[in-house]
Design a protein around this motif. Sequence first.
Motif, PDB file in Angstrom:
ATOM      1  N   THR A 213      -2.214  -1.656  34.695  1.00 30.50           N
ATOM      2  CA  THR A 213      -3.454  -1.097  34.216  1.00 30.50           C
ATOM      3  C   THR A 213      -3.291   0.356  33.820  1.00 30.50           C
ATOM      4  N   ARG A 214      -2.504   1.145  34.279  1.00 31.76           N
ATOM      5  CA  ARG A 214      -2.230   2.361  34.010  1.00 31.76           C
ATOM      6  C   ARG A 214      -1.199   2.604  32.853  1.00 31.76           C
ATOM      7  N   ARG A 215      -0.863   1.785  32.189  1.00 30.07           N
ATOM      8  CA  ARG A 215       0.400   1.916  31.127  1.00 30.07           C
ATOM      9  C   ARG A 215      -0.392   2.156  29.995  1.00 30.07           C
ATOM     10  N   LEU A 216       0.148   3.131  29.197  1.00 27.85           N
ATOM     11  CA  LEU A 216      -0.535   3.452  27.906  1.00 27.85           C
ATOM     12  C   LEU A 216      -0.157   2.685  26.826  1.00 27.85           C
ATOM     13  N   SER A 217      -1.142   2.467  25.924  1.00 30.15           N
ATOM     14  CA  SER A 217      -1.165   1.541  24.979  1.00 30.15           C
ATOM     15  C   SER A 217      -0.489   2.031  23.904  1.00 30.15           C
ATOM     16  N   ALA A 218       0.476   1.399  23.004  1.00 28.40           N
ATOM     17  CA  ALA A 218       1.143   2.065  21.933  1.00 28.40           C
ATOM     18  C   ALA A 218      -0.046   2.102  20.694  1.00 28.40           C
ATOM     19  N   PRO A 219       0.370   3.249  19.961  1.00 34.78           N
ATOM     20  CA  PRO A 219      -0.591   3.278  18.593  1.00 34.78           C
ATOM     21  C   PRO A 219      -0.290   2.528  17.445  1.00 34.78           C
ATOM     22  N   GLY A 220       0.353   1.340  17.803  1.00 37.13           N
ATOM     23  CA  GLY A 220       0.927   0.597  16.699  1.00 37.13           C
ATOM     24  C   GLY A 220      -0.159  -0.197  15.674  1.00 37.13           C
ATOM     25  N   ILE A 221      -1.291  -0.466  16.530  1.00 37.03           N
ATOM     26  CA  ILE A 221      -2.621  -1.084  15.763  1.00 37.03           C
ATOM     27  C   ILE A 221      -3.053  -0.105  14.683  1.00 37.03           C
ATOM     28  N   TYR A 222      -2.985   1.378  15.133  1.00 40.84           N
ATOM     29  CA  TYR A 222      -3.432   2.210  13.962  1.00 40.84           C
ATOM     30  C   TYR A 222      -2.543   2.338  12.823  1.00 40.84           C
ATOM     31  N   LEU A 223      -1.263   2.316  13.234  1.00 41.05           N
ATOM     32  CA  LEU A 223      -0.206   2.328  12.147  1.00 41.05           C
ATOM     33  C   LEU A 223      -0.413   1.064  11.182  1.00 41.05           C
ATOM     34  N   VAL A 224      -0.704   0.023  11.645  1.00 38.03           N
ATOM     35  CA  VAL A 224      -0.910  -1.263  10.783  1.00 38.03           C
ATOM     36  C   VAL A 224      -2.296  -0.853   9.990  1.00 38.03           C
ATOM     37  N   ARG A 225      -3.083  -0.641  10.638  1.00 42.57           N
ATOM     38  CA  ARG A 225      -4.572  -0.244   9.842  1.00 42.57           C
ATOM     39  C   ARG A 225      -4.115   0.671   8.486  1.00 42.57           C
ATOM     40  N   ILE A 226      -3.367   1.863   8.967  1.00 41.56           N
ATOM     41  CA  ILE A 226      -3.237   2.793   7.898  1.00 41.56           C
ATOM     42  C   ILE A 226      -2.266   2.001   6.688  1.00 41.56           C
ATOM     43  N   ILE A 227      -1.490   1.474   7.081  1.00 41.34           N
ATOM     44  CA  ILE A 227      -0.640   0.652   5.938  1.00 41.34           C
ATOM     45  C   ILE A 227      -1.462  -0.383   5.408  1.00 41.34           C
ATOM     46  N   VAL A 228      -2.283  -1.242   5.937  1.00 41.82           N
ATOM     47  CA  VAL A 228      -3.056  -2.188   5.283  1.00 41.82           C
ATOM     48  C   VAL A 228      -4.032  -1.414   4.435  1.00 41.82           C
ATOM     49  N   PHE A 229      -4.537  -0.491   4.871  1.00 33.72           N
ATOM     50  CA  PHE A 229      -5.424   0.408   4.002  1.00 33.72           C
ATOM     51  C   PHE A 229      -4.715   0.821   2.775  1.00 33.72           C
ATOM     52  N   LEU A 230      -3.809   1.412   2.842  1.00 36.08           N
ATOM     53  CA  LEU A 230      -2.739   2.154   1.645  1.00 36.08           C
ATOM     54  C   LEU A 230      -2.410   1.057   0.965  1.00 36.08           C
ATOM     55  N   LEU A 231      -2.086  -0.214   1.288  1.00 33.66           N
ATOM     56  CA  LEU A 231      -1.639  -1.184   0.406  1.00 33.66           C
ATOM     57  C   LEU A 231      -2.748  -1.805  -0.424  1.00 33.66           C
ATOM     58  N   LEU A 232      -4.114  -1.923   0.219  1.00 32.64           N
ATOM     59  CA  LEU A 232      -5.122  -2.139  -0.647  1.00 32.64           C
ATOM     60  C   LEU A 232      -5.630  -1.181  -1.680  1.00 32.64           C
ATOM     61  N   ILE A 233      -5.234   0.028  -1.313  1.00 35.06           N
ATOM     62  CA  ILE A 233      -5.629   1.220  -2.389  1.00 35.06           C
ATOM     63  C   ILE A 233      -4.755   0.861  -3.511  1.00 35.06           C
ATOM     64  N   GLY A 234      -3.049   0.802  -3.036  1.00 40.01           N
ATOM     65  CA  GLY A 234      -2.309   0.600  -3.906  1.00 40.01           C
ATOM     66  C   GLY A 234      -2.633  -0.861  -4.949  1.00 40.01           C
ATOM     67  N   PHE A 235      -3.190  -1.794  -4.374  1.00 41.56           N
ATOM     68  CA  PHE A 235      -3.447  -3.190  -5.246  1.00 41.56           C
ATOM     69  C   PHE A 235      -4.508  -2.737  -6.133  1.00 41.56           C
ATOM     70  N   VAL A 236      -5.565  -2.038  -5.622  1.00 38.60           N
ATOM     71  CA  VAL A 236      -6.855  -1.597  -6.686  1.00 38.60           C
ATOM     72  C   VAL A 236      -6.424  -0.676  -7.595  1.00 38.60           C
ATOM     73  N   ALA A 237      -5.332   0.267  -7.416  1.00 32.39           N
ATOM     74  CA  ALA A 237      -4.588   1.342  -8.283  1.00 32.39           C
ATOM     75  C   ALA A 237      -3.747   0.504  -9.384  1.00 32.39           C
ATOM     76  N   LEU A 238      -3.248  -0.576  -8.847  1.00 32.48           N
ATOM     77  CA  LEU A 238      -2.327  -1.298  -9.864  1.00 32.48           C
ATOM     78  C   LEU A 238      -3.128  -2.299 -10.899  1.00 32.48           C
ATOM     79  N   ILE A 239      -4.326  -2.684 -10.127  1.00 36.05           N
ATOM     80  CA  ILE A 239      -5.286  -3.611 -11.448  1.00 36.05           C
ATOM     81  C   ILE A 239      -6.072  -2.463 -12.419  1.00 36.05           C
ATOM     82  N   LEU A 240      -6.193  -1.249 -11.842  1.00 32.96           N
ATOM     83  CA  LEU A 240      -6.898  -0.518 -12.800  1.00 32.96           C
ATOM     84  C   LEU A 240      -5.851   0.800 -13.367  1.00 32.96           C
ATOM     85  N   TYR A 241      -4.832  -0.032 -13.617  1.00 30.60           N
ATOM     86  CA  TYR A 241      -3.618   1.001 -13.818  1.00 30.60           C
ATOM     87  C   TYR A 241      -3.953   1.823 -15.240  1.00 30.60           C
ATOM     88  N   ARG A 242      -4.462   0.982 -16.275  1.00 29.24           N
ATOM     89  CA  ARG A 242      -4.514   1.686 -17.504  1.00 29.24           C
ATOM     90  C   ARG A 242      -5.729   2.710 -17.462  1.00 29.24           C
TER      91      ARG A 242
END
Length: 319
Positions: free
Chosen positions: A7-36
């Motif tokens: 119970t005292r083991r510290l949790s790895a912050p991997g879930i927050y990195l996943v959230r950041i990467i998913v958010f950046l991918l969504l931003i990149g997808f929107v930027a690709l659609i609105l490229y022009r």
Amino acid sequence: MASENETRRLSAPGIYLVRIIVFLLLIGFVALILYRQIQTAFMANPGLNGLIIGVLCIGIVLAIRQVWRLIPEVRWVNTYQAGDTEAARAPVLLAPMAKLLGDKQQHKTISTMTLRAILDSIGSRLDESREIARYLTGLLVFLGLLGTFWGLLETVGSISNVIKSMQGGNDAGIMFDELKNGLSAPIAGMSISFTSSLFGLAGSLVLGFLDLQAGQAQNRFYNELEDFLSANATDPGVEAMAGLPPDLAAALTKLSAGDPAGSRASTAAMANLAEGIQGLVKHMRGEQQMIRDWVEAQAAQQREISKLLERIASEAERR
């Protein structure tokens, strides 16, 4: 004991990195659609807009780094609990704590004051690491506003030139052509203001979300680290009552044991009470020692006076 350590083991912050990467991918997808549209808006003022995008990229790298740097710290704490500190790399953020705790086999405990000092130091380091990201978020808004005022100045100057050109007294056709040609500059100035504001506000929103994820990762790391250090800290009541008289310490121990809830507030209150009484006892002992020293000095002085009187009396008898 195994479940308690688990119970005292510290949790790895991997879930927050996943959230950041998913958010950046969504931003990149929107930027690709609105490229022009984005390309057209970017070319309205490529210098200022390029600076805004550069600041945004730096902020993204810093936000990811803030979360990534917690991974070796979490790994070191977990390996320390397992008793194998050599398997993990030496921590950077927790270096003072690592030197203080030493090896797991030594079973070192830390005092409550030392625990609070360590947590305050780690908290200040975590807050300091986020200052640059917060500044970059404000900088993006500032650059967007700078482009807005820049474009407004261009627009006002261009409109002033158009009005001056229409005062020449030409016929209506020529004045209409001059008006059409002159309005192109104010429209270009408005495009500079609106596009820079668009990039600045969008970049601040992106960095705001990334800073939010980094802050959540650091807060969870801090809270779990506090629980881990509390398990290695001495009882504040026992530590504070160490220098009290035996009868008073026993009475305070019985009083604190009578609390069925055992809350942190009552423990802290008992610790403060014990520290205050301990200081009072030390002060009284110091005054008692001063009185004893003064009595001994007076006794020594009286002995010297009696010896002197005896010598005077013996000299008087001889004469």
